[in-house]
Design a protein around this motif. Structure first.
Motif, PDB file in Angstrom:
ATOM      1  N   ALA A 141       0.765  -1.041  -0.060  1.00  0.00           N
ATOM      2  CA  ALA A 141      -0.170   0.072   0.009  1.00  0.00           C
ATOM      3  C   ALA A 141       0.922   1.238   0.123  1.00  0.00           C
ATOM      4  CB  ALA A 141      -1.023  -0.008   1.159  1.00  0.00           C
ATOM      5  N   GLU A 142       0.261   2.170  -0.788  1.00  0.00           N
ATOM      6  CA  GLU A 142       1.117   3.455  -0.945  1.00  0.00           C
ATOM      7  C   GLU A 142       0.608   4.306   0.445  1.00  0.00           C
ATOM      8  OE1 GLU A 142       1.023   5.527  -4.515  1.00  0.00           O
ATOM      9  OE2 GLU A 142       1.372   3.714  -5.825  1.00  0.00           O
ATOM     10  N   THR A 143       1.584   5.138   0.865  1.00  0.00           N
ATOM     11  CA  THR A 143       1.358   5.905   1.982  1.00  0.00           C
ATOM     12  C   THR A 143       1.658   7.504   1.295  1.00  0.00           C
ATOM     13  OG1 THR A 143       3.744   5.865   2.744  1.00  0.00           O
ATOM     14  CG2 THR A 143       1.958   4.404   3.866  1.00  0.00           C
ATOM     15  N   ASN A 144       0.327   8.027   0.879  1.00  0.00           N
ATOM     16  CA  ASN A 144       0.379   9.254   0.406  1.00  0.00           C
ATOM     17  C   ASN A 144      -0.057  10.247   1.522  1.00  0.00           C
ATOM     18  OD1 ASN A 144       1.292   8.571  -2.028  1.00  0.00           O
ATOM     19  ND2 ASN A 144      -0.636   8.233  -2.904  1.00  0.00           N
ATOM     20  N   CYS A 145       0.081  10.322   2.788  1.00  0.00           N
ATOM     21  CA  CYS A 145      -0.410  10.974   3.607  1.00  0.00           C
ATOM     22  C   CYS A 145       0.500  11.915   4.234  1.00  0.00           C
ATOM     23  CB  CYS A 145      -1.045  10.039   5.046  1.00  0.00           C
ATOM     24  SG  CYS A 145       0.242   9.188   5.888  1.00  0.00           S
ATOM     25  N   GLY A 146       0.120  12.759   4.561  1.00  0.00           N
ATOM     26  CA  GLY A 146       1.216  14.039   5.037  1.00  0.00           C
ATOM     27  C   GLY A 146       1.277  13.939   6.561  1.00  0.00           C
ATOM     28  N   THR A 147       2.180  14.483   7.161  1.00  0.00           N
ATOM     29  CA  THR A 147       2.292  14.584   8.609  1.00  0.00           C
ATOM     30  C   THR A 147       2.296  16.105   9.181  1.00  0.00           C
ATOM     31  OG1 THR A 147       4.962  14.659   8.442  1.00  0.00           O
ATOM     32  CG2 THR A 147       3.826  12.408   8.473  1.00  0.00           C
ATOM     33  N   GLU A 148       1.866  16.067  10.482  1.00  0.00           N
ATOM     34  CA  GLU A 148       1.819  17.290  11.210  1.00  0.00           C
ATOM     35  C   GLU A 148       2.725  17.251  12.526  1.00  0.00           C
ATOM     36  OE1 GLU A 148      -2.115  18.956  11.499  1.00  0.00           O
ATOM     37  OE2 GLU A 148      -2.636  18.586   9.282  1.00  0.00           O
ATOM     38  N   VAL A 149       3.239  18.117  12.665  1.00  0.00           N
ATOM     39  CA  VAL A 149       4.421  18.015  14.016  1.00  0.00           C
ATOM     40  C   VAL A 149       3.840  19.136  14.854  1.00  0.00           C
ATOM     41  CG1 VAL A 149       6.552  17.882  14.877  1.00  0.00           C
ATOM     42  CG2 VAL A 149       6.235  16.959  12.588  1.00  0.00           C
ATOM     43  N   TYR A 150       3.551  18.894  16.075  1.00  0.00           N
ATOM     44  CA  TYR A 150       3.169  19.773  17.032  1.00  0.00           C
ATOM     45  C   TYR A 150       4.380  19.727  18.262  1.00  0.00           C
ATOM     46  CZ  TYR A 150      -1.099  19.893  14.740  1.00  0.00           C
ATOM     47  OH  TYR A 150      -2.235  20.063  13.674  1.00  0.00           O
ATOM     48  N   ASP A 151       4.727  20.873  18.590  1.00  0.00           N
ATOM     49  CA  ASP A 151       5.373  20.858  19.807  1.00  0.00           C
ATOM     50  C   ASP A 151       4.845  21.417  20.869  1.00  0.00           C
ATOM     51  OD1 ASP A 151       7.685  21.087  21.723  1.00  0.00           O
ATOM     52  OD2 ASP A 151       8.737  22.710  20.736  1.00  0.00           O
ATOM     53  N   LEU A 152       4.575  20.523  21.774  1.00  0.00           N
ATOM     54  CA  LEU A 152       3.768  20.755  23.210  1.00  0.00           C
ATOM     55  C   LEU A 152       4.348  21.307  24.428  1.00  0.00           C
ATOM     56  CD1 LEU A 152       1.245  17.536  23.134  1.00  0.00           C
ATOM     57  CD2 LEU A 152       0.902  19.805  22.005  1.00  0.00           C
ATOM     58  N   GLY A 153       5.703  21.486  24.285  1.00  0.00           N
ATOM     59  CA  GLY A 153       6.588  22.207  25.158  1.00  0.00           C
ATOM     60  C   GLY A 153       7.331  21.087  26.064  1.00  0.00           C
TER      61      GLY A 153
END
Length: 48
Positions: free
Chosen positions: A27-39
């Motif tokens: 399966a292809e993974t064409n999903c994006g990623t979001e990175v959050y810095d919570l401190g």
């Protein structure tokens, strides 16, 4: 005779498991990623 039957069952179960894994790895993974810095050194990565 019983050991041969058990061995055959094991081999067939492994073959079935491997056959079911092939589409999952293809399966292809064409999903994006979001990175959050919570401190405080906590970083969360979400796959969207």
């Amino acid at each position: 005779m019983k050991k041969i039957r058990n061995l055959t069952s094991l081999v067939l179960a492994l073959a079935l498991s491997l056959a079911l894994c092939i589409p999952a790895f293809a399966a292809e993974t064409n999903c994006g990623t979001e990175v959050y810095d919570l401190g405080n050194g906590v970083i969360v990565t979400l796959a969207v």
